[in-house]
Design a protein around this motif. Structure first.
Motif, mmCIF file in Angstrom:
data_model
loop_
_atom_site.group_PDB
_atom_site.id
_atom_site.type_symbol
_atom_site.label_atom_id
_atom_site.label_comp_id
_atom_site.label_asym_id
_atom_site.label_seq_id
_atom_site.Cartn_x
_atom_site.Cartn_y
_atom_site.Cartn_z
ATOM 1 N N SER A 8 8.042 2.494 -14.282
ATOM 2 C CA SER A 8 8.991 2.558 -13.182
ATOM 3 C C SER A 8 8.605 1.601 -12.058
ATOM 4 O O SER A 8 7.589 1.773 -11.398
ATOM 5 N N GLU A 9 9.432 0.603 -11.821
ATOM 6 C CA GLU A 9 9.137 -0.403 -10.809
ATOM 7 C C GLU A 9 9.112 0.169 -9.398
ATOM 8 O O GLU A 9 8.213 -0.160 -8.607
ATOM 9 N N PRO A 10 10.039 1.065 -9.010
ATOM 10 C CA PRO A 10 9.946 1.636 -7.659
ATOM 11 C C PRO A 10 8.637 2.383 -7.413
ATOM 12 O O PRO A 10 8.080 2.313 -6.310
ATOM 13 N N MET A 11 8.127 3.093 -8.422
ATOM 14 C CA MET A 11 6.875 3.825 -8.237
ATOM 15 C C MET A 11 5.710 2.863 -8.020
ATOM 16 O O MET A 11 4.801 3.135 -7.227
ATOM 17 N N LEU A 12 5.733 1.730 -8.706
ATOM 18 C CA LEU A 12 4.664 0.756 -8.540
ATOM 19 C C LEU A 12 4.697 0.112 -7.143
ATOM 20 O O LEU A 12 3.714 -0.488 -6.713
ATOM 21 N N ARG A 13 5.815 0.236 -6.444
ATOM 22 C CA ARG A 13 5.939 -0.344 -5.110
ATOM 23 C C ARG A 13 5.450 0.588 -3.995
ATOM 24 O O ARG A 13 5.343 0.175 -2.846
ATOM 25 N N LEU A 14 5.190 1.854 -4.306
ATOM 26 C CA LEU A 14 4.704 2.783 -3.291
ATOM 27 C C LEU A 14 3.227 2.501 -3.014
ATOM 28 O O LEU A 14 2.389 2.596 -3.907
ATOM 29 N N ALA A 15 2.909 2.177 -1.753
ATOM 30 C CA ALA A 15 1.531 1.804 -1.420
ATOM 31 C C ALA A 15 0.563 2.949 -1.695
ATOM 32 O O ALA A 15 -0.575 2.722 -2.108
ATOM 33 N N GLY A 16 0.985 4.186 -1.456
ATOM 34 C CA GLY A 16 0.088 5.315 -1.622
ATOM 35 C C GLY A 16 0.123 5.943 -2.997
ATOM 36 O O GLY A 16 -0.598 6.914 -3.245
ATOM 37 N N GLU A 17 0.946 5.412 -3.907
ATOM 38 C CA GLU A 17 0.957 5.966 -5.259
ATOM 39 C C GLU A 17 -0.397 5.685 -5.902
ATOM 40 O O GLU A 17 -1.049 4.672 -5.602
ATOM 41 N N ILE A 18 -0.822 6.552 -6.776
ATOM 42 C CA ILE A 18 -2.202 6.490 -7.272
ATOM 43 C C ILE A 18 -2.511 5.247 -8.093
ATOM 44 O O ILE A 18 -3.675 4.938 -8.329
ATOM 45 N N HIS A 19 -1.485 4.500 -8.517
ATOM 46 C CA HIS A 19 -1.703 3.356 -9.400
ATOM 47 C C HIS A 19 -2.739 2.374 -8.866
ATOM 48 O O HIS A 19 -3.451 1.733 -9.633
ATOM 49 N N PHE A 20 -2.798 2.206 -7.546
ATOM 50 C CA PHE A 20 -3.685 1.196 -6.964
ATOM 51 C C PHE A 20 -4.560 1.775 -5.856
ATOM 52 O O PHE A 20 -4.982 1.060 -4.950
ATOM 53 N N ASP A 21 -4.840 3.082 -5.938
ATOM 54 C CA ASP A 21 -5.619 3.764 -4.911
ATOM 55 C C ASP A 21 -7.103 3.682 -5.271
ATOM 56 O O ASP A 21 -7.633 4.517 -6.003
ATOM 57 N N ALA A 22 -7.776 2.674 -4.750
ATOM 58 C CA ALA A 22 -9.174 2.424 -5.124
ATOM 59 C C ALA A 22 -10.091 3.534 -4.635
ATOM 60 O O ALA A 22 -11.020 3.945 -5.347
ATOM 61 N N GLY A 23 -9.861 4.032 -3.415
ATOM 62 C CA GLY A 23 -10.722 5.090 -2.880
ATOM 63 C C GLY A 23 -10.649 6.349 -3.704
ATOM 64 O O GLY A 23 -11.683 6.970 -4.031
ATOM 65 N N LEU A 24 -9.445 6.763 -4.051
ATOM 66 C CA LEU A 24 -9.259 7.943 -4.890
ATOM 67 C C LEU A 24 -9.887 7.726 -6.261
ATOM 68 O O LEU A 24 -10.555 8.621 -6.800
ATOM 69 N N SER A 25 -9.696 6.547 -6.829
ATOM 70 C CA SER A 25 -10.223 6.258 -8.165
ATOM 71 C C SER A 25 -11.746 6.341 -8.190
ATOM 72 O O SER A 25 -12.336 6.898 -9.123
ATOM 73 N N ARG A 26 -12.392 5.784 -7.173
ATOM 74 C CA ARG A 26 -13.857 5.859 -7.103
ATOM 75 C C ARG A 26 -14.317 7.314 -6.998
ATOM 76 O O ARG A 26 -15.281 7.727 -7.658
ATOM 77 N N ALA A 27 -13.616 8.088 -6.164
ATOM 78 C CA ALA A 27 -14.004 9.491 -5.985
ATOM 79 C C ALA A 27 -13.819 10.283 -7.273
ATOM 80 O O ALA A 27 -14.647 11.135 -7.618
ATOM 81 N N GLY A 174 8.843 -3.225 -0.346
ATOM 82 C CA GLY A 174 10.198 -3.579 -0.744
ATOM 83 C C GLY A 174 10.352 -5.062 -1.011
ATOM 84 O O GLY A 174 9.473 -5.872 -0.686
ATOM 85 N N PRO A 175 11.484 -5.468 -1.588
ATOM 86 C CA PRO A 175 11.731 -6.888 -1.901
ATOM 87 C C PRO A 175 11.688 -7.778 -0.669
ATOM 88 O O PRO A 175 11.386 -8.965 -0.763
ATOM 89 N N GLU A 176 11.994 -7.195 0.513
ATOM 90 C CA GLU A 176 12.029 -7.997 1.733
ATOM 91 C C GLU A 176 10.869 -7.676 2.674
ATOM 92 O O GLU A 176 10.901 -8.002 3.859
ATOM 93 N N GLY A 177 9.846 -6.997 2.161
ATOM 94 C CA GLY A 177 8.685 -6.677 2.978
ATOM 95 C C GLY A 177 8.393 -5.198 3.013
ATOM 96 O O GLY A 177 9.111 -4.381 2.425
ATOM 97 N N ASP A 178 7.310 -4.824 3.695
ATOM 98 C CA ASP A 178 6.886 -3.429 3.754
ATOM 99 C C ASP A 178 7.805 -2.608 4.648
ATOM 100 O O ASP A 178 8.225 -3.067 5.727
ATOM 101 N N VAL A 179 8.095 -1.384 4.210
ATOM 102 C CA VAL A 179 8.993 -0.491 4.930
ATOM 103 C C VAL A 179 8.324 0.877 5.021
ATOM 104 O O VAL A 179 7.791 1.390 4.026
ATOM 105 N N ASP A 180 8.357 1.486 6.218
ATOM 106 C CA ASP A 180 7.885 2.862 6.382
ATOM 107 C C ASP A 180 8.912 3.806 5.775
ATOM 108 O O ASP A 180 10.106 3.731 6.094
ATOM 109 N N VAL A 181 8.439 4.688 4.899
ATOM 110 C CA VAL A 181 9.355 5.565 4.185
ATOM 111 C C VAL A 181 8.810 6.990 4.143
ATOM 112 O O VAL A 181 7.663 7.252 4.529
#
Length: 280
Positions: A8-27, A174-181
Protein backbone atom coordinates in the motif's frame (compact mmCIF):
# COMPACT_ATOMS: atom_id res chain seq x y z
CA UNK A 1 -4.37 -9.74 1.47
CA UNK A 2 -0.84 -9.72 2.92
CA UNK A 3 0.77 -8.44 -0.27
CA UNK A 4 -2.00 -5.87 -0.86
CA UNK A 5 -1.55 -4.41 2.62
CA UNK A 6 2.22 -4.10 2.60
CA UNK A 7 2.33 -2.86 -1.00
CA UNK A 8 0.00 0.00 0.00
CA UNK A 9 1.60 3.22 -1.20
CA UNK A 10 -0.32 5.55 1.17
CA UNK A 11 0.86 3.51 4.18
CA UNK A 12 4.47 3.79 3.04
CA UNK A 13 4.03 7.58 3.02
CA UNK A 14 3.13 7.83 6.72
CA UNK A 15 6.23 9.10 8.54
CA UNK A 16 5.30 7.33 11.78
CA UNK A 17 4.28 4.02 10.22
CA UNK A 18 6.55 1.25 11.46
CA UNK A 19 8.05 0.55 8.01
CA UNK A 20 10.88 3.04 8.57
CA UNK A 21 10.87 3.52 12.36
CA UNK A 22 14.53 2.94 13.23
CA UNK A 23 14.14 3.66 16.96
CA UNK A 24 11.31 1.19 17.37
CA UNK A 25 13.14 -1.41 15.27
CA UNK A 26 16.28 -1.19 17.42
CA UNK A 27 14.22 -1.49 20.60
CA UNK A 28 12.35 -4.53 19.27
CA UNK A 29 15.56 -6.30 18.32
CA UNK A 30 17.18 -5.60 21.69
CA UNK A 31 14.09 -6.93 23.47
CA UNK A 32 13.94 -9.98 21.18
CA UNK A 33 17.61 -10.71 21.93
CA UNK A 34 16.78 -10.65 25.65
CA UNK A 35 13.84 -13.00 25.09
CA UNK A 36 16.15 -15.32 23.10
CA UNK A 37 18.46 -15.35 26.11
CA UNK A 38 21.74 -16.10 24.34
CA UNK A 39 24.22 -14.24 22.11
CA UNK A 40 22.76 -13.94 18.63
CA UNK A 41 23.87 -16.66 16.22
CA UNK A 42 25.82 -15.80 13.09
CA UNK A 43 22.72 -16.22 10.90
CA UNK A 44 19.27 -14.93 11.82
CA UNK A 45 16.13 -15.58 9.78
CA UNK A 46 13.57 -12.78 9.28
CA UNK A 47 10.28 -14.20 7.97
CA UNK A 48 7.75 -11.53 6.90
CA UNK A 49 10.69 -9.12 6.81
CA UNK A 50 8.79 -6.24 5.20
CA UNK A 51 11.04 -3.21 4.76
CA UNK A 52 14.01 -4.99 6.36
CA UNK A 53 13.83 -2.59 9.29
CA UNK A 54 15.08 -5.25 11.72
CA UNK A 55 18.08 -6.31 9.64
CA UNK A 56 20.56 -3.52 10.60
CA UNK A 57 19.76 -3.77 14.35
CA UNK A 58 20.25 -7.55 14.23
CA UNK A 59 23.65 -7.06 12.62
CA UNK A 60 24.48 -4.40 15.22
CA UNK A 61 23.53 -6.84 18.00
CA UNK A 62 25.98 -9.47 16.77
CA UNK A 63 24.47 -11.43 13.87
CA UNK A 64 26.75 -11.69 10.85
CA UNK A 65 24.11 -12.41 8.22
CA UNK A 66 20.34 -11.96 7.93
CA UNK A 67 18.12 -13.96 5.60
CA UNK A 68 14.95 -11.97 4.98
CA UNK A 69 11.83 -13.32 3.23
CA UNK A 70 8.71 -11.37 2.29
CA UNK A 71 5.82 -11.50 -0.19
CA UNK A 72 6.01 -7.77 -0.88
CA UNK A 73 8.59 -6.85 -3.49
CA UNK A 74 8.03 -3.09 -3.06
CA UNK A 75 8.61 -3.39 0.69
CA UNK A 76 11.91 -5.23 0.22
CA UNK A 77 13.02 -2.75 -2.44
CA UNK A 78 12.10 0.24 -0.29
CA UNK A 79 13.84 -1.33 2.69
CA UNK A 80 17.08 -1.95 0.82
CA UNK A 81 17.02 1.66 -0.29
CA UNK A 82 16.04 3.31 3.01
CA UNK A 83 16.71 0.96 5.92
CA UNK A 84 19.82 -1.00 4.97
CA UNK A 85 22.98 1.10 4.49
CA UNK A 86 25.08 0.19 1.47
CA UNK A 87 27.88 -1.15 3.67
CA UNK A 88 25.52 -3.72 5.23
CA UNK A 89 23.78 -4.99 2.10
CA UNK A 90 26.33 -7.75 1.61
CA UNK A 91 25.22 -9.16 4.97
CA UNK A 92 21.53 -9.34 4.00
CA UNK A 93 19.89 -11.88 1.71
CA UNK A 94 16.49 -10.51 0.64
CA UNK A 95 14.21 -13.14 -0.92
CA UNK A 96 10.95 -12.05 -2.55
CA UNK A 97 8.69 -15.03 -1.97
CA UNK A 98 6.51 -17.11 0.32
CA UNK A 99 7.80 -18.20 3.74
CA UNK A 100 6.63 -21.71 2.82
CA UNK A 101 9.41 -21.68 0.22
CA UNK A 102 12.07 -20.17 2.48
CA UNK A 103 14.02 -23.44 2.44
CA UNK A 104 15.45 -22.25 -0.89
CA UNK A 105 17.52 -19.61 0.94
CA UNK A 106 17.92 -21.15 4.41
CA UNK A 107 20.43 -23.77 5.58
CA UNK A 108 19.21 -27.35 5.14
CA UNK A 109 19.72 -27.97 8.85
CA UNK A 110 17.58 -24.97 9.80
CA UNK A 111 18.45 -21.85 11.80
CA UNK A 112 19.08 -21.30 15.48
CA UNK A 113 17.00 -18.10 15.64
CA UNK A 114 14.07 -16.71 13.68
CA UNK A 115 12.61 -13.32 14.55
CA UNK A 116 9.10 -12.30 13.51
CA UNK A 117 8.40 -8.69 14.49
CA UNK A 118 5.60 -6.18 14.04
CA UNK A 119 2.69 -8.47 14.98
CA UNK A 120 3.18 -10.29 11.70
CA UNK A 121 1.95 -13.61 13.08
CA UNK A 122 -1.60 -12.40 12.44
CA UNK A 123 -1.01 -11.44 8.81
CA UNK A 124 -2.16 -14.76 7.35
CA UNK A 125 -5.87 -14.58 8.06
CA UNK A 126 -7.18 -17.80 6.47
CA UNK A 127 -7.17 -20.59 9.11
CA UNK A 128 -5.55 -23.17 6.80
CA UNK A 129 -2.99 -20.64 5.62
CA UNK A 130 -2.24 -19.80 9.26
CA UNK A 131 -1.67 -23.49 10.00
CA UNK A 132 0.71 -23.78 7.03
CA UNK A 133 2.48 -20.61 8.17
CA UNK A 134 3.19 -22.09 11.61
CA UNK A 135 4.47 -25.33 10.09
CA UNK A 136 6.73 -23.35 7.73
CA UNK A 137 8.15 -21.41 10.67
CA UNK A 138 8.79 -24.68 12.51
CA UNK A 139 10.55 -26.18 9.46
CA UNK A 140 12.90 -23.21 9.31
CA UNK A 141 14.34 -24.02 12.74
CA UNK A 142 16.97 -26.53 13.71
CA UNK A 143 15.93 -28.85 16.60
CA UNK A 144 16.15 -26.67 19.70
CA UNK A 145 15.95 -23.56 17.51
CA UNK A 146 13.93 -20.59 18.72
CA UNK A 147 11.30 -18.37 17.13
CA UNK A 148 10.88 -15.04 18.92
CA UNK A 149 7.85 -12.95 17.97
CA UNK A 150 5.45 -10.34 19.30
CA UNK A 151 1.69 -10.82 19.10
CA UNK A 152 -1.34 -8.97 20.37
CA UNK A 153 -3.60 -12.06 20.53
CA UNK A 154 -7.08 -11.05 21.76
CA UNK A 155 -5.85 -8.09 23.83
CA UNK A 156 -6.61 -5.41 21.18
CA UNK A 157 -10.20 -6.24 20.30
CA UNK A 158 -12.77 -3.44 20.02
CA UNK A 159 -14.52 -2.55 23.26
CA UNK A 160 -18.12 -3.81 23.31
CA UNK A 161 -19.86 -4.93 20.13
CA UNK A 162 -19.27 -1.88 17.93
CA UNK A 163 -16.19 -0.37 16.31
CA UNK A 164 -13.43 1.30 18.33
CA UNK A 165 -11.48 4.25 16.92
CA UNK A 166 -8.01 5.53 17.86
CA UNK A 167 -6.32 8.66 16.47
CA UNK A 168 -2.73 9.90 16.43
CA UNK A 169 -1.06 13.02 14.97
CA UNK A 170 1.12 12.08 12.04
CA UNK A 171 3.12 13.48 9.13
CA UNK A 172 2.27 12.28 5.64
CA UNK A 173 4.90 12.52 2.90
CA UNK A 174 2.46 13.70 0.23
CA UNK A 175 3.22 14.19 -3.49
CA UNK A 176 3.58 17.94 -2.90
CA UNK A 177 5.46 17.79 0.41
CA UNK A 178 4.95 16.91 4.06
CA UNK A 179 1.49 17.45 5.54
CA UNK A 180 0.36 17.31 9.18
CA UNK A 181 -2.39 14.73 9.39
CA UNK A 182 -4.47 12.61 11.73
CA UNK A 183 -3.97 8.86 11.43
CA UNK A 184 -7.33 7.35 12.35
CA UNK A 185 -7.60 3.57 12.89
CA UNK A 186 -11.05 2.02 13.30
CA UNK A 187 -11.22 -1.57 14.58
CA UNK A 188 -14.04 -4.07 14.07
CA UNK A 189 -14.02 -7.80 14.77
CA UNK A 190 -15.94 -10.91 13.79
CA UNK A 191 -15.52 -14.54 14.89
CA UNK A 192 -14.35 -17.13 12.36
CA UNK A 193 -17.13 -19.67 12.74
CA UNK A 194 -16.54 -22.10 15.58
CA UNK A 195 -12.74 -22.09 15.18
CA UNK A 196 -12.13 -20.06 18.35
CA UNK A 197 -10.33 -17.49 16.19
CA UNK A 198 -11.49 -14.08 15.02
CA UNK A 199 -10.71 -11.57 12.28
CA UNK A 200 -9.72 -8.09 13.42
CA UNK A 201 -10.35 -5.57 10.66
CA UNK A 202 -8.59 -2.19 10.80
CA UNK A 203 -9.46 0.76 8.59
CA UNK A 204 -6.87 3.52 8.24
CA UNK A 205 -8.00 7.04 7.29
CA UNK A 206 -5.40 9.73 6.63
CA UNK A 207 -7.06 13.08 7.29
CA UNK A 208 -5.81 16.65 7.14
CA UNK A 209 -5.03 17.86 10.65
CA UNK A 210 -6.82 21.19 10.26
CA UNK A 211 -9.68 20.48 7.86
CA UNK A 212 -10.30 16.74 8.28
CA UNK A 213 -10.09 16.25 4.51
CA UNK A 214 -9.10 12.74 3.35
CA UNK A 215 -5.67 12.88 1.73
CA UNK A 216 -5.67 9.30 0.47
CA UNK A 217 -8.26 6.59 -0.12
CA UNK A 218 -9.12 4.64 3.07
CA UNK A 219 -6.96 1.55 3.53
CA UNK A 220 -8.23 -1.58 5.27
CA UNK A 221 -6.21 -4.53 6.52
CA UNK A 222 -6.91 -7.53 8.74
CA UNK A 223 -5.21 -9.53 11.48
CA UNK A 224 -5.99 -13.06 12.62
CA UNK A 225 -6.72 -13.16 16.34
CA UNK A 226 -5.92 -16.38 18.18
CA UNK A 227 -6.33 -16.52 21.99
CA UNK A 228 -3.25 -17.77 23.84
CA UNK A 229 -4.59 -21.21 24.88
CA UNK A 230 -5.54 -22.06 21.29
CA UNK A 231 -2.31 -20.58 19.95
CA UNK A 232 -0.31 -22.85 22.25
CA UNK A 233 -2.19 -25.87 20.88
CA UNK A 234 -1.55 -24.79 17.29
CA UNK A 235 2.16 -24.35 17.94
CA UNK A 236 2.34 -27.74 19.64
CA UNK A 237 0.72 -29.33 16.58
CA UNK A 238 3.50 -27.76 14.48
CA UNK A 239 6.16 -29.18 16.81
CA UNK A 240 6.86 -25.98 18.75
CA UNK A 241 6.71 -25.37 22.49
CA UNK A 242 5.25 -21.88 23.02
CA UNK A 243 5.74 -19.52 25.97
CA UNK A 244 4.21 -16.08 26.42
CA UNK A 245 7.07 -14.19 28.09
CA UNK A 246 5.04 -11.11 29.00
CA UNK A 247 4.20 -7.58 27.76
CA UNK A 248 6.62 -5.87 25.39
CA UNK A 249 6.98 -2.99 27.85
CA UNK A 250 8.37 -5.39 30.46
CA UNK A 251 11.29 -6.10 28.14
CA UNK A 252 11.93 -2.61 26.75
CA UNK A 253 12.33 0.80 28.34
CA UNK A 254 11.75 2.35 24.93
CA UNK A 255 8.30 0.76 24.75
CA UNK A 256 7.46 1.80 28.31
CA UNK A 257 8.38 5.42 27.61
CA UNK A 258 6.60 5.58 24.26
CA UNK A 259 3.41 4.03 25.66
CA UNK A 260 3.44 6.51 28.56
CA UNK A 261 4.39 9.60 26.56
CA UNK A 262 2.80 9.16 23.12
CA UNK A 263 0.61 6.04 23.17
CA UNK A 264 0.85 5.72 19.38
CA UNK A 265 1.97 2.09 19.10
CA UNK A 266 -1.55 0.65 18.93
CA UNK A 267 -1.45 -3.13 18.73
CA UNK A 268 2.34 -3.02 19.16
CA UNK A 269 2.08 -1.15 22.44
CA UNK A 270 0.48 -1.96 25.77
CA UNK A 271 -1.52 -5.07 24.69
CA UNK A 272 1.41 -6.62 22.82
CA UNK A 273 3.48 -9.50 24.26
CA UNK A 274 6.71 -11.30 23.41
CA UNK A 275 6.58 -15.03 22.74
CA UNK A 276 9.27 -17.68 22.56
CA UNK A 277 8.70 -20.89 20.60
CA UNK A 278 11.22 -23.74 20.67
CA UNK A 279 11.31 -26.51 18.09
CA UNK A 280 11.18 -29.86 19.78
Amino acid sequence: MVRAHYDSEPMLRLAGEIHFDAGLSRAEVRAAARVFGEPLPDLVYLPCAGTLRHAPPLLAEGARHVVAVDLSGPSLTAGLGRNVPAGLRGHVTAYHGDVRDAGQVLPECGVRLAFLGGNSLGDVTAPEGHRQFLHALARSLTPGGVLVFDYVSDRYLPAGTGPTTSEWPQVWHGPEGDVDVVDRRTRTCRPLGTSGMALLRIRCDILGLHDGRPLAPPHTYSKLIVPDPLLKEQFAEAGLELTNTGPVADWSGYHRDRIDQVGDLGMMGEPDCWYRAVRR
